[in-house]
Scaffold this motif. Structure first.
Motif, PDB file in Angstrom:
ATOM      1  N   THR A 190       0.514  -1.307  -0.324  1.00  0.00           N
ATOM      2  CA  THR A 190      -0.203   0.365   0.226  1.00  0.00           C
ATOM      3  C   THR A 190       0.950   1.338   0.113  1.00  0.00           C
ATOM      4  O   THR A 190       0.720   1.906  -0.781  1.00  0.00           O
ATOM      5  CB  THR A 190      -1.140  -0.123   1.506  1.00  0.00           C
ATOM      6  N   LYS A 191       2.026   1.573   0.988  1.00  0.00           N
ATOM      7  CA  LYS A 191       2.872   2.324   1.028  1.00  0.00           C
ATOM      8  C   LYS A 191       3.614   2.335  -0.248  1.00  0.00           C
ATOM      9  O   LYS A 191       3.132   3.877  -0.890  1.00  0.00           O
ATOM     10  CB  LYS A 191       4.058   2.014   1.727  1.00  0.00           C
ATOM     11  N   GLU A 192       4.192   1.355  -1.116  1.00  0.00           N
ATOM     12  CA  GLU A 192       4.174   1.726  -2.689  1.00  0.00           C
ATOM     13  C   GLU A 192       3.580   2.389  -3.489  1.00  0.00           C
ATOM     14  O   GLU A 192       3.992   2.803  -4.314  1.00  0.00           O
ATOM     15  CB  GLU A 192       4.827   0.350  -3.486  1.00  0.00           C
ATOM     16  N   ILE A 193       2.032   1.794  -3.711  1.00  0.00           N
ATOM     17  CA  ILE A 193       0.651   2.378  -4.531  1.00  0.00           C
ATOM     18  C   ILE A 193       1.116   3.277  -4.216  1.00  0.00           C
ATOM     19  O   ILE A 193       0.197   4.941  -5.418  1.00  0.00           O
ATOM     20  CB  ILE A 193      -0.173   1.486  -4.011  1.00  0.00           C
ATOM     21  N   LEU A 194       1.142   4.233  -2.906  1.00  0.00           N
ATOM     22  CA  LEU A 194       0.714   5.649  -2.571  1.00  0.00           C
ATOM     23  C   LEU A 194       2.076   6.503  -2.867  1.00  0.00           C
ATOM     24  O   LEU A 194       1.956   7.516  -3.300  1.00  0.00           O
ATOM     25  CB  LEU A 194       0.315   5.744  -1.357  1.00  0.00           C
ATOM     26  N   ASP A 195       3.299   6.152  -2.921  1.00  0.00           N
ATOM     27  CA  ASP A 195       4.454   6.488  -3.657  1.00  0.00           C
ATOM     28  C   ASP A 195       4.544   6.609  -5.351  1.00  0.00           C
ATOM     29  O   ASP A 195       4.635   7.716  -5.498  1.00  0.00           O
ATOM     30  CB  ASP A 195       5.765   6.117  -3.092  1.00  0.00           C
ATOM     31  N   ASN A 196       4.291   5.575  -5.782  1.00  0.00           N
ATOM     32  CA  ASN A 196       4.033   6.194  -7.315  1.00  0.00           C
ATOM     33  C   ASN A 196       2.909   6.471  -7.866  1.00  0.00           C
ATOM     34  O   ASN A 196       2.718   7.045  -9.144  1.00  0.00           O
ATOM     35  CB  ASN A 196       3.996   4.597  -7.938  1.00  0.00           C
ATOM     36  N   LEU A 197       1.293   6.518  -6.446  1.00  0.00           N
ATOM     37  CA  LEU A 197       0.329   7.694  -8.086  1.00  0.00           C
ATOM     38  C   LEU A 197      -0.227   8.560  -6.502  1.00  0.00           C
ATOM     39  O   LEU A 197      -0.470   8.517  -5.486  1.00  0.00           O
ATOM     40  CB  LEU A 197      -1.175   6.969  -7.583  1.00  0.00           C
TER      41      LEU A 197
END
Length: 271
Positions: free
Chosen positions: A213-220
């Motif tokens: 979830t954290k990596e998704i937030l960092d990319n979007l």
């Protein structure tokens, strides 16, 4: 091989030549002028050698459309030596035209009858015209692609791009509407999220299906995405379904639509 012929019917002509076994000879082929006859076919026979010498033979099937009462023909044999090629002609042979209409008296044209019965003919394809038509279409297609190739390829990419989005949207909306199902509601939520990740992964060319979830937030970059993903994680892993789950899925869909429009604009502006 016969002393008479009829117009348009084949007749055979035999030609033989005896020579020394060491001689190099040639018989007339289809390029030779057989006038007043026309060549239909020819048949060669193997060379026969005995103490008298070597014998070569051929039979020509000829046809004539001339109306001369007497027609003659003399074919040559070509003998080649080191310096030259000599033609040796056979003796002139004659055939007489065999008439099919008696000319003993004047024809009575008043007693002639006409046959006006229509004979139906079967349709036959005009292959040369079809071939020219195909060549013309191919040439036109090459010219069209030469001048409009880039816009055509861009439109094809846009069509495929929209078709993938429509397919994704149809599946995502069907799963989103089935999230309140008591038996498969949580499973449908999980499938919808996986479908969303795969579609975004294809758009962004990044492994969103393996991102946390954290990596998704960092990319979007979207302020609503953090709360939406936490709500969905709580639903999937905690088994807690709330009314805000459907809203969270809507946020994911809105983000996917935004990414679709952004990438579509890039395709439209590409050359």
């Amino acid at each position: 091989m016969s002393d008479s012929l009829k117009v348009g019917l084949p007749i055979k002509y035999a030609l033989s030549y005896r020579h020394k076994p060491t001689a190099d000879i040639f018989f007339p082929d289809s390029t030779y002028n057989f006038a007043p006859f026309e060549l239909v076919s020819r048949e060669y026979f193997p060379t026969v050698t005995n103490p008298k010498g070597s014998l070569d033979s051929a039979i020509y099937t000829l046809i004539s459309f001339e109306v001369l009462s007497v027609q003659e023909l003399s074919l040559p044999v070509f003998v080649r030596d080191n310096l030259d090629c000599t033609r040796v002609f056979a003796p002139i042979d004659y055939v007489r035209l065999q008439g099919t209409i008696s000319a003993s008296g004047e024809m009575d044209t008043m007693s002639l009858k006409k046959d006006t019965q229509v004979i139906p003919l079967s349709q036959q394809p005009n292959y040369p015209l079809i071939f020219l038509f195909i060549i013309g279409l191919s040439f036109l297609g090459v010219l069209t692609f030469w001048f409009f190739g880039t816009p055509i390829k861009r439109q094809i990419k846009l069509f495929r791009f929209k078709r993938r989005y429509d397919e994704y949207l149809r599946l995502f909306q069907r799963l989103s509407r089935a999230t309140d199902d008591k038996k498969k509601g949580l499973e449908n939520v999980e499938k919808a999220v996986i479908l969303w990740k795969k579609y975004v992964e294809r758009l962004e060319n990044k492994p969103f299906t393996t991102f946390t979830t954290k990596e998704i937030l960092d990319n979007l970059q979207d302020n609503r995405l953090s709360d939406a993903l936490r709500e969905i994680d709580a639903t999937v892993y905690g088994g807690i379904y709330s009314k805000t789950t459907a809203s969270s899925l809507n946020i994911l869909q809105e983000l996917a639509e935004s990414l679709y429009r952004k990438h579509r604009q890039v395709l439209v502006q590409s050359t």
